[in-house]
Design an enzyme around this catalytic site. Sequence first.
Site: not given
Length: 339
Positions: A100, A131, A215, A243, A316
């Site tokens: 990422r 997510c 993150k 979520h 999610n």
Amino acid sequence: MSYRVAVVGATGNVGREMLQTLAEREFPIKEVIAVASTRSAGMEVSYGEDDVLKVRDLDTFDFRGVDIALFSPGAKVSAVHAPRAAAAGCIVIDNTSQFRMDPDVPLVVPEVNPDAIARYKKRNIIANPNCSTIQMVVALKPLHDLARIKRVVVSTYQSVSGAGKEAMDELFNQTRAIYTNASINRERFTKQIAFNCIPHIDVFMPDGSTKEEWKMQVETRKILDPDIAVSATCVRVPVFIGHAEAVNVEFENPISETEALGALRGAPGITVIDHRADEGYVTQIECAGEDSVFVSRLRADPTQPNTLSMWIVSDNLRKGAALNAVQIAEHLVKHELAV
């Protein structure tokens, strides 16, 4: 055209959701191949309503001739096998955290930064964000375009499915144990998850934040704007799927509730359900199985100028993982980038 597509990590929560999403959205498939670890090889997984796929062994699988691979086998496995697939000419869309923040790998949410997809050719890899980041930036994008975001403070309420099937089993088993007066076993979580909330997702960082919180900070800046400050507190809650996030957003420019709601309602991938009455908002149970990012409870923050608060909920496993990856693949096909 139709494509040969491999789903790597096909026996996990996200892998199964990827297969279901490919079928539901009628992705142009010539052949779909289920791939997983050696211990899962030979198992069968469903593709669509009628098809059953026999799982192939990732360690020996040859990616030559595969056009697109959707990866969700865990970061350490992706670190080994995603570059191998990319070297074989396959475009990898990786759902793990491994690539990422690699500057040569685009980190993509199609509703937010689709232009970044074209930069995949340096590594032949595209990264799916975390997510919790995905659903937040989908909601932030139209507001950022309208009034430019300075700072985001977010508290997440993340379901156990984000930690895998074993985590879902642990919530189920602990809940049953409470009602049957049996012993409560902890394996996936640091504390009891049944009837509890745990403010600890992933490992702790030197500054006291967790990696999940880190993150959200760095991924939001890479996807949306490097100048946005993000403060996150990530919490695991006893919910199976979905979520939720309580988000407070400070803007550089004035923005009214009416303007914000209008921008959100006109943006792709968002459903606004915001009635200031009983049941006039979306909860995690209601978002399970849905593709949208749902926004509710939008209101001005009276303690800070140019600031709004809102409630964001999404499945999610779908938009937070499988659907986002399939949407990237659809963009590659639509814009003839998968050649």
